[in-house]
Every structure is written in structure tokens, then in C-alpha cells.
Design an enzyme around this catalytic site. Structure first.
Site: not given
Ligand code: CTP
Ligand code: CA
Length: 224
Positions: A33-36
Site C-alpha cells: 500500500g501507500n500512505r495516502s
């Protein structure tokens, strides 16, 4: 207070907004995933609805509640987000791509949990490129539709950040690219934002900073 004074200048318009971060599964219990957080995209959806638009929010794993008064379509992976965007874009007057889309996904998704016992001391993951949804939706027949993309860059130098944004704007083909610095402590879970918006040709169209809602309204001013 300013928001209340804004005209309903998007009345009768259909606006599609993507928000959040996609997740690419590795196995039934894990993902990349990513931190958005989804805050900026949610603020755009909220602002567009307040300005009278009919809004579809295509949401990937929001960390904030979805606003009321907008239609919500939840997606998980980049490929799911792509299907939702391409389907919705045809009927839209504007598409704003604020979601952080995974550039790569695992080539194989394990049917069952990856176990240490079978992997040993190292685990190599093979990732394959996801399609570039913003480039696709920008290249598709437009019917006057406005396309807005975002660019998340970690470049610390302002001039070089702008150069990266200009190159990305040319590559993507969107009408506007919202250039945004992100980093360990910047951009994602924060309340405020500071952006430079460039045109497809690389001109600085406007700068905006303040709350994510204020940045949202500056973006929508261009769309209008
Ligand atoms: N985007 C997209 N599809 C992808 C990757 C990104 O539609 N597979 C969109 C994002 O929603 C954003 C814009 O493209 O609006 C720019 O995303 P960004 O990650 O900054 O650019 P990339 O082209 O992926 O380049 P890189 O991450 O290598 O800098
Ligand atoms: Ca990317």
C-alpha cells in the site's frame, strides 16, 4: 466563511474524483500500500458537491469518512480503480485523479497465506507495472471533459520539483497537474496542503496553499 459565498458554479455538472490509496494484495491477508489518507480527494469531492456538482467519489481505502451528498464507489486495487474510472469518465464533465495509485502490483497473488516455512530467510517479490489510468483517461475521446491529475514528488529543491512536474504534465496529457511535495512528514496525513498547478504545456497556472478544502476550491476554480 468564504466557502459559503461561493456560487453554485458546478450546478448541472458531473464530477468524478478519485481519492485514497490503492492496495495490491500479496496473499489473502497482506498487501502493498501507500500512505495516502484520501483527505485531499475527499475535500475536492466535498467542495464540488457544495458548488452544485453531482459527484462520484471513487474511493480506495480512505482514512477519513466519505462526505455526505456524494455518490461513493469503493475500490481496492489499481485495476479496480481503472475499471471504475474508465466507466465513469464517459459521462463526466471533469475527472480529478487525486488517488495514489500503485505503480506496480505483485505478479502472482498467493491463494493461501505466504508461510515462512516454505520461504526460508528471504522472500523475493516480483512486481509488474499497473496501467497509467490518468494517461489513459486523458488520451481517450474527451467531449470537452476536463482532466486533472496530481503529482506526488519527494524532490526537496523547488526548481527541480517544478521541472519534474512539468515533465510529468507533458507525459500524462491531463489539462492540469497539481504538483505536491510529499515525504516522511509532508503531504499525506496532514490537514493543510501547498501546491503548484501546471498546465499540460508546463505553464504555472496558479499556486494554492491552506486547508485541503481551500486547495480543492482553487482546483475547482480552474475546472469551472
Ligand atoms: N496515476 C494513475 N495511474 C497510475 C499511477 C498514477 O492514474 N498507475 C495518476 C495518479 O492518480 C496521479 C498521477 O497519475 O493523478 C501522478 O501520479 P504520480 O505517482 O505522481 O506519477 P507517476 O506517473 O506514477 O510517476 P512516478 O510515481 O514514477 O513519479
Ligand atoms: Ca506513481
Amino acid at each position: 466563511a468564504l466557502a459559503a459565498l461561493r456560487p453554485r458554479d458546478l450546478a448541472g455538472r458531473r464530477v468524478v474524483v478519485t481519492a485514497g490509496g490503492t492496495r495490491e494484495p500479496l496473499d489473502p491477508v497482506r498487501f502493498i500500500g501507500n500512505r495516502s489518507s484520501g483527505r485531499q480527494g475527499v475535500a475536492i469531492a466535498e467542495a464540488a458537491a457544495a458548488r452544485g456538482a453531482s459527484v462520484l467519489l471513487i474511493a480506495a481505502h480512505l482514512e477519513v469518512p466519505a462526505p455526505s451528498g456524494v455518490e461513493l464507489r469503493e475500490v481496492g486495487t489499481a485495476l479496480e480503480l481503472r475499471d471504475a474510472v474508465l466507466e465513469a469518465a464517459a459521462g463526466a464533465d471533469a475527472v480529478v485523479m487525486a488517488a495514489a495509485v500503485a505503480d506496480y502490483r505483485p505478479e502472482h497473488v498467493a491463494e493461501t497465506k505466504i508461510k515462512k516455512e516454505t520461504q526460508g530467510d528471504e522472500l523475493a517479490l516480483r512486481l509488474v507495472r499497473n496501467p497509467d489510468i490518468l494517461a489513459e483517461v486523458s488520451a481517450a475521446p474527451r467531449d470537452g471533459r476536463t482532466i486533472v491529475g496530481f503529482a506526488a514528488e519527494t524532490e526537496p529543491d523547488d526548481d527541480r520539483l517544478l521541472e519534474l512536474g512539468r515533465a510529468k504534465a507533458a507525459r500524462k496529457g491531463a489539462d492540469y497537474l497539481v504538483l505536491n511535495r510529499v515525504g516522511w512528514s509532508e503531504g499525506f496525513a496532514t490537514e493543510g496542503n501547498s501546491v503548484v498547478i501546471v498546465s499540460r504545456g508546463g505553464d504555472i497556472v496558479t499556486r494554492a496553499s491552506g486547508s485541503k478544502r481551500e486547495v480543492a476550491d482553487a482546483i475547482l476554480d480552474l475546472v469551472v
